[in-house]
Structures are given as C-alpha cells and as structure tokens.
Motif scaffolding. Sequence first.
Motif, PDB file in Angstrom:
ATOM      1  N   MET A   1       0.832  -1.209   0.000  1.00  0.00           N
ATOM      2  CA  MET A   1       0.000   0.000   0.000  1.00  0.00           C
ATOM      3  C   MET A   1       0.865   1.256   0.000  1.00  0.00           C
ATOM      4  O   MET A   1       0.585   2.217  -0.735  1.00  0.00           O
ATOM      5  N   LEU A   2       1.920   1.282   0.804  1.00  0.00           N
ATOM      6  CA  LEU A   2       2.804   2.453   0.826  1.00  0.00           C
ATOM      7  C   LEU A   2       3.443   2.677  -0.538  1.00  0.00           C
ATOM      8  O   LEU A   2       3.533   3.817  -1.016  1.00  0.00           O
ATOM      9  N   ASP A   3       3.871   1.594  -1.182  1.00  0.00           N
ATOM     10  CA  ASP A   3       4.458   1.721  -2.510  1.00  0.00           C
ATOM     11  C   ASP A   3       3.435   2.264  -3.503  1.00  0.00           C
ATOM     12  O   ASP A   3       3.748   3.132  -4.329  1.00  0.00           O
ATOM     13  N   ALA A   4       2.191   1.778  -3.420  1.00  0.00           N
ATOM     14  CA  ALA A   4       1.133   2.259  -4.319  1.00  0.00           C
ATOM     15  C   ALA A   4       0.832   3.741  -4.069  1.00  0.00           C
ATOM     16  O   ALA A   4       0.577   4.501  -5.013  1.00  0.00           O
ATOM     17  N   MET A   5       0.885   4.161  -2.816  1.00  0.00           N
ATOM     18  CA  MET A   5       0.648   5.569  -2.485  1.00  0.00           C
ATOM     19  C   MET A   5       1.725   6.458  -3.105  1.00  0.00           C
ATOM     20  O   MET A   5       1.435   7.516  -3.670  1.00  0.00           O
ATOM     21  N   LYS A   6       2.976   6.010  -2.981  1.00  0.00           N
ATOM     22  CA  LYS A   6       4.078   6.774  -3.571  1.00  0.00           C
ATOM     23  C   LYS A   6       3.911   6.871  -5.083  1.00  0.00           C
ATOM     24  O   LYS A   6       4.053   7.949  -5.669  1.00  0.00           O
ATOM     25  N   ARG A   7       3.582   5.742  -5.724  1.00  0.00           N
ATOM     26  CA  ARG A   7       3.385   5.739  -7.173  1.00  0.00           C
ATOM     27  C   ARG A   7       2.196   6.614  -7.577  1.00  0.00           C
ATOM     28  O   ARG A   7       2.160   7.147  -8.676  1.00  0.00           O
TER      29      ARG A   7
ATOM     30  N   GLY B   1       1.406   9.417  -6.303  1.00  0.00           N
ATOM     31  CA  GLY B   1       1.681  10.848  -6.157  1.00  0.00           C
ATOM     32  C   GLY B   1       1.521  11.399  -4.756  1.00  0.00           C
ATOM     33  O   GLY B   1       1.555  12.618  -4.563  1.00  0.00           O
ATOM     34  N   VAL B   2       1.362  10.545  -3.754  1.00  0.00           N
ATOM     35  CA  VAL B   2       1.249  11.027  -2.374  1.00  0.00           C
ATOM     36  C   VAL B   2       2.590  11.600  -1.921  1.00  0.00           C
ATOM     37  O   VAL B   2       3.647  11.010  -2.154  1.00  0.00           O
TER      38      VAL B   2
ATOM     39  N   HIS C   1      12.339   5.442   3.154  1.00  0.00           N
ATOM     40  CA  HIS C   1      12.941   5.260   1.838  1.00  0.00           C
ATOM     41  C   HIS C   1      12.079   5.874   0.744  1.00  0.00           C
ATOM     42  O   HIS C   1      12.593   6.509  -0.190  1.00  0.00           O
ATOM     43  N   LEU C   2      10.761   5.689   0.847  1.00  0.00           N
ATOM     44  CA  LEU C   2       9.855   6.189  -0.193  1.00  0.00           C
ATOM     45  C   LEU C   2       9.765   7.715  -0.170  1.00  0.00           C
ATOM     46  O   LEU C   2       9.625   8.342  -1.219  1.00  0.00           O
TER      47      LEU C   2
END
Length: 296
Positions: free
Chosen positions: A143-149, A151-152, A173-174
């Motif tokens: 979920m964190l990776d999807a949020m970064k992708r 645009g969060v 890291h993100l």
Amino acid sequence: GRVAEIWKLCAISDKAGVEDALERQADLPDWGGEVAVIGREVDERHPEKWALEAYFPRKPTSADHAMVAALFDGKPPRLAVEKLPEKNWVAESQQGVAPIRAGRLHVRTPHHEPLPSAVNLIIPAAQAFGTGHHATTAGCLAMLDAMKRGGVHARNLADIGSGTGLLAFAAMHLWPRAAAIASDVDPVCAEVVRENAALNRMPLQLVVADGMDHPALQAREPFDLLIANILALPLIDLAPEFALALVPGGNLVLAGLLETQESAVRVAYRRYGFRLRRRLVKGDWSVLWLGKSRVR
C-alpha cells in the motif's frame, strides 16, 4: 551461533478461538517479551482447525501454562508441552525465510543478497512479527508503494505500533525528505528498532507509548501520514486521536484487521471525517488507505 533451548506450549482450537486468544495476548500490557506467540492453520484440509503456539527460551512453568490457558474464553483447550530439538534457531529461521518483494521494496534477512534494482530493507527473520512475511505487514508495504506511485507526498510521518521498524524504514525510503518517528507499546521494541535502524543505516526515533500518548509524538503533530498496523479494536479506539493528529487532507494506513472487522473500523473513522481511498486484501486481512477530509 549460539544454540538456543526452545520449548513450545501448543493449544488446538477453532480458528475464531485462536484469533480471539491472539487479540487478548496483544492487549495484555504485562505479557512477557521473552515469549513469542503465533496462530496457524493445522491442516489445509480442515481450515477451521487452528493451533496457538507459545515459544519459551526455557521449560514452561505452571504459571506459564496458566498464562497461556487464560487467553482462551471459557474452558481452555488442553496444552501440550514440547522441547524442540536444539539447534541454532536464529540461523535456521534466517535461511528458511525467503525475501519478499512489494513494488520497489525488497525485504530480506542478512543472509540474503540485496537486489540492485530495488529498495532493500534488512529485517532479521527471528523477529517474527514485522518481518514483512505476515499478510498485514506485506500488505502495508504494498500500500505504501502504491501511495508513492500515486503521487502522495509525505513531509512528516509516524508509524504507530512499529514492531521491528520495517514500515517506518519503508516510508523513510519512499519519502526520504520526510521527518519520521515511530512508537510501540512494547518496550522490547525500542532495542529491536535501534538494532534494525543500524542495519539499515536509517536513524529512527522510537518512543514507548500507548497510541499517540507521548510528548515526543504530540510535539511533532500534525502529521501528513500515519501508519498503524495494530489490531481492529485498538484502531477503533484510536480514531479520535488520529483525527486530531493528522492535517486536513492527510493520509492514514490501517492494518492488523481481519476482513470481517473492516466495516466496523471504517464506520468508526467515517465519524471523524475519513474516507476510503483504497483497500487491499491479503488472505483474511484488510489494509485500508484512508484520507482525512479537508473540511469538517
């Protein structure tokens, strides 16, 4: 490596009984940090038959038996005691746990090689909950990776119920420019996080706190990203505190809840102006990304 003596107490019950016992254990503030407790399916042909296993670094006493039995509602199941064969359990567990990949994040033990194309995070496998292999932790990473992708942006984040520190390290890291802090109710976690922060070369402040109840957390408010991988009932109780601690438009990742508990959690947070942005289901577990409304 040191050869550890390990003893196991095992109780066989139905799935609901074991899950309730695990929730009770997590809610007990005086539960011994030396005891690891897990629940697992006994036989895939009988999915309702589960085992609760408590692992001790010594022979369990009668008080230990009573402590485990008390986790069950009503008449507790019979407890079987077993001394496990002596071996280097840490090395065994390190080698037996495969690395996992969640988007750009690659979680590995010190025994596995890094992936040059990924963000590598090192968590020793002996730290059972929070290594990324439990569905809730793996779901949070995804979920964190999807949020970064998606645009969060995060400038000030907190990981509540941090455990090993893995989710905080992933978020750092993100969003490398974000200020970060973590908390856990278990004082044993502080040393674990310090060791893992050194392994990952990421300084992370961890405070021992129940929820948001610590001056260091309150001094850092308001946050624009909160991560909480705990359990459903504590998450419901924390809804007003999280609402106060987040900026309008801020993001909240909730996990540690069974899919059957998801609706109750979402209702609790809707009362405080949160709306679902995305959900992810791994096995029986839900991970929720909620956004706080900009206007109440």
